[in-house]
Design a protein around this motif. Structure first.
Motif, PDB file in Angstrom:
ATOM      1  N   ASN A 127      10.636  51.465  37.703  1.00 35.73           N
ATOM      2  CA  ASN A 127      10.457  49.891  36.568  1.00 35.73           C
ATOM      3  C   ASN A 127      10.596  49.193  35.754  1.00 35.73           C
ATOM      4  O   ASN A 127       9.543  50.013  35.057  1.00 35.73           O
ATOM      5  N   SER A 129      11.215  46.348  34.174  1.00 36.63           N
ATOM      6  CA  SER A 129      10.955  45.032  34.535  1.00 36.63           C
ATOM      7  C   SER A 129       9.818  44.601  34.772  1.00 36.63           C
ATOM      8  O   SER A 129      10.086  43.561  35.342  1.00 36.63           O
ATOM      9  N   MET A 138       8.963  45.149  30.762  1.00 36.27           N
ATOM     10  CA  MET A 138      10.311  45.266  30.723  1.00 36.27           C
ATOM     11  C   MET A 138      10.732  45.456  29.631  1.00 36.27           C
ATOM     12  O   MET A 138      11.684  44.929  29.112  1.00 36.27           O
ATOM     13  N   GLY A 141      13.936  46.940  30.166  1.00 39.23           N
ATOM     14  CA  GLY A 141      14.708  46.303  31.259  1.00 39.23           C
ATOM     15  C   GLY A 141      15.117  45.363  30.626  1.00 39.23           C
ATOM     16  O   GLY A 141      16.009  44.672  30.899  1.00 39.23           O
ATOM     17  N   THR A 142      15.267  44.623  28.731  1.00 38.44           N
ATOM     18  CA  THR A 142      15.862  43.572  28.496  1.00 38.44           C
ATOM     19  C   THR A 142      16.659  43.904  27.081  1.00 38.44           C
ATOM     20  O   THR A 142      17.655  43.781  26.566  1.00 38.44           O
ATOM     21  N   LEU A 166      15.861  46.441  37.726  1.00 38.58           N
ATOM     22  CA  LEU A 166      15.922  45.456  36.652  1.00 38.58           C
ATOM     23  C   LEU A 166      15.339  44.059  36.401  1.00 38.58           C
ATOM     24  O   LEU A 166      14.999  43.887  37.863  1.00 38.58           O
ATOM     25  N   THR A 167      14.613  44.128  35.701  1.00 34.13           N
ATOM     26  CA  THR A 167      14.086  42.487  35.715  1.00 34.13           C
ATOM     27  C   THR A 167      15.534  41.331  35.604  1.00 34.13           C
ATOM     28  O   THR A 167      16.266  41.586  34.930  1.00 34.13           O
ATOM     29  N   ILE A 173      22.925  40.112  32.925  1.00 32.74           N
ATOM     30  CA  ILE A 173      21.921  41.696  33.797  1.00 32.74           C
ATOM     31  C   ILE A 173      22.888  43.128  33.469  1.00 32.74           C
ATOM     32  O   ILE A 173      22.592  44.304  34.298  1.00 32.74           O
ATOM     33  N   LEU A 190      16.825  44.927  42.571  1.00 33.87           N
ATOM     34  CA  LEU A 190      16.780  44.371  41.172  1.00 33.87           C
ATOM     35  C   LEU A 190      16.822  42.603  42.958  1.00 33.87           C
ATOM     36  O   LEU A 190      17.274  43.294  43.646  1.00 33.87           O
ATOM     37  N   ASN A 192      13.206  42.318  39.985  1.00 37.76           N
ATOM     38  CA  ASN A 192      11.405  41.598  39.657  1.00 37.76           C
ATOM     39  C   ASN A 192      11.365  40.350  39.572  1.00 37.76           C
ATOM     40  O   ASN A 192      12.270  39.369  39.818  1.00 37.76           O
TER      41      ASN A 192
END
Lengths: 302, 243
Positions: A127, A129, A138, A141-142, A166-167, A173, A190, A192
């Motif tokens: 995780n 995200s 997160m 994930g960004t 993924l967030t 994305i 995906l 989140n």
């Protein structure tokens, strides 16, 4: 009716997987029904150290959804291995998805390398995200570079398939998903939750103690579907779709968009039998749409 | 926990913004006073948790305060409506440590689970002494219901419009063997600070699922974190952290 799918080399009886954070470590639900009907399930997000999580209120209702800000409450990886997994073994004989979170690359590596050795673990769902913790989650994930870095580091210590979660709180994305794929990810899951908030009209203050939280539920389904569609067209590795899935029809729609397997989250919290009921209604819904084998519909919308 | 369909038999206001709803259907999964029911309402995602006020194997009574759109919607439910309910939720009151003369303190809409508890204590041959605290005469409910059980009842209102003017801690009796309370956190803190014995408190928290899965209602206690929905709502006075 063929409901079997293969996720990163492991065959599932059906594509339905309760999502992390909505199913604990399994046994709350095992008291209600035989959870071996599930394809698998993704257990509560686990970190290196035990975490209490955020102050309450952690929950707010929204139109067709909910906001949560639990903040990765979990007993820490060592207790998960020594206490939770042995308890789970008594009620679930299939491979489980180990959901892992962290605050640094080293933490992800540490937690993943321990869980990778556990016989019950089929996949690691990493995780990157979580919107509800600062200085971690997160932030990996960004950014494609950071996402790739976590992926590579985790892959270097794991023998089991690594799925990166993924967030949706990003502008692109697809670029994040591709960075994970290039860094060796075996799959992508995906979405989140989407960052959101509510304000209490009586107090004029945010409902959630941490002000914001992650939106889930039927409200996010179309957003999730769109992202599953975009990502699965851009990568060759399997995609696990989730976000507001409440019915067998939603499962099929996610698979048509490109999901190899589908996670069910918020639905479990409202209808405790939701995942079981979705699985049992799959054959009839497949028949209605002339589907004989679920594996054949993955990505047919592309 | 059990998922059942309950039929609305009666739904009426009993005090200012406070309604009583009687539900019929299989309720044998309710085991202890202090447990709650989680009700699904059409048009709302999350279930609404309510303490059970009274029950038998054939049905239950709940009391709710209208505080938002969901509870407002509930006032429109007519006899014959069917509700999707999760019942038998939570860890209720334990009557074992009560002694012969336990003190029961209900604050406002925290009163309903105290009624179910009083009924059980009376059935065990104990003599509960009940204090009910409200803001104003318009908020008072269930005084007579407690008396009909045979309990000694003292009512306080903070503005003195009914009963004794003041707060629940102003009217503690000389002698009691244990205490049980449900109300706002500030009321329960006052009770805890005034009480000379150990006790049990029923906590309230915004919940996601209501059955221990989402961790949405976790609170810190002296014995680690507790999920209000599953490990609570009733906790012992030695566990609760008052801040």
């Amino acid at each position: 009716m063929g409901t079997k799918v293969t996720l990163c080399g492991i065959e599932l009886d059906n594509p339905v997987i309760p999502a992390s954070g909505t199913f604990g470590y399994g046994y709350e639900f095992a008291e209600l029904y035989d959870i071996n009907c599930l394809g698998s399930f993704s257990f509560k997000g686990t970190t290196k150290e035990p975490r209490f999580g955020n102050p309450t209120p952690r929950i707010a209702e929204t139109p067709s959804g909910m906001i949560n800000s639990v903040g990765l409450q979990n007993p820490g990886v060592e207790k998960v291995i020594s206490e939770e997994l042995p308890k789970l073994k008594k009620v679930f004989y299939k491979p489980v998805m180990a959901n892992v979170s962290g605050f640094s690359v080293d933490e992800y590596v540490y937690t993943c390398s321990l869980l990778d050795k556990e016989e019950q673990v089929g996949w690691l769902e990493v995780n990157i995200s979580c919107p509800n913790v600062h200085g971690g989650g997160m932030s990996f994930g960004t950014d494609p570079k950071a996402a790739g870095e976590v992926t590579r580091a985790v892959k270097s210590v794991c023998r089991k398939p690594v799925i990166i979660k993924l967030t949706p709180n990003v502008t692109d994305i697809v670029s994040i998903a591709k960075a994970c794929e290039e860094s060796g990810a075996d799959g992508i899951s995906l979405i989140n939750t989407l960052l959101g908030m509510r304000i209490d009209l009586n107090s004029g203050r945010p409902v959630i103690a941490m002000n914001t939280g992650g939106l889930s539920g039927p409200a996010v389904f179309p957003v999730a579907l769109r992202m599953v569609y975009e990502v699965s067209r851009a990568v060759k590795i399997p995609v696990v779709g989730m976000g507001g899935v409440f019915s067998a029809e939603d499962v099929i729609e996610m698979m048509m968009a490109g999901a190899t397997a589908v996670e069910v989250g918020t639905a479990n919290l409202i209808q405790p039998y939701a995942s079981r009921d979705i699985i049992s209604s799959l054959p009839a819904v497949m028949e209605r749409y002339g589907i004989t084998d679920l594996a054949e519909i993955v990505g047919i919308a592309h | 926990m059990e998922q059942v369909t309950l039929n609305v038999m009666d739904n009426r206001p009993i005090a200012r913004s406070v309604w009583q709803m009687t539900l019929m259907g299989p309720c044998s999964a309710v085991k202890e006073p202090g447990q709650f029911v989680d009700i699904k309402l059409e048009g709302f995602i999350l279930r609404r948790p309510f303490a059970v006020c009274d029950w038998n194997t054939m049905g239950m009574t709940i009391i709710y305060k209208v505080v938002g759109k969901g509870t407002d919607k509930m006032t429109e439910l007519l006899p014959g409506c069917q509700l999707d309910c999760l019942i038998g939720l939570g860890n209720g009151f334990d009557t074992a440590p009560s002694g012969e003369a336990p003190l029961l303190i209900g604050g406002g809409v925290g009163t309903p689970p105290i009624y179910a508890l009083a009924k059980k204590l009376v059935s065990e041959g104990k003599k509960p002494q009940v204090i009910l605290g409200f803001k104003n005469i318009q908020d008072v409910f269930y005084e007579n219901e407690f008396r009909e059980l045979g309990c000694e009842v003292t009512v306080t209102t903070s503005d003195g419009s009914y009963g004794i003017k003041g707060h629940v801690n102003d009217v503690f009796p000389e002698y009691y063997t244990y205490y049980y309370t449900c109300g706002s956190m500030s009321l329960m803190k006052t009770v805890h600070e005034t009480a000379k014995t150990e006790g049990q408190l029923s906590l309230e928290e915004r919940m996601g699922c209501g059955f221990g899965a989402c961790m949405g209602c976790s609170v810190k206690t002296h014995s680690g974190y507790k999920r209000v929905c599953k490990d609570g709502p009733v906790l012992t006075s030695s566990e609760v952290i008052f801040d």
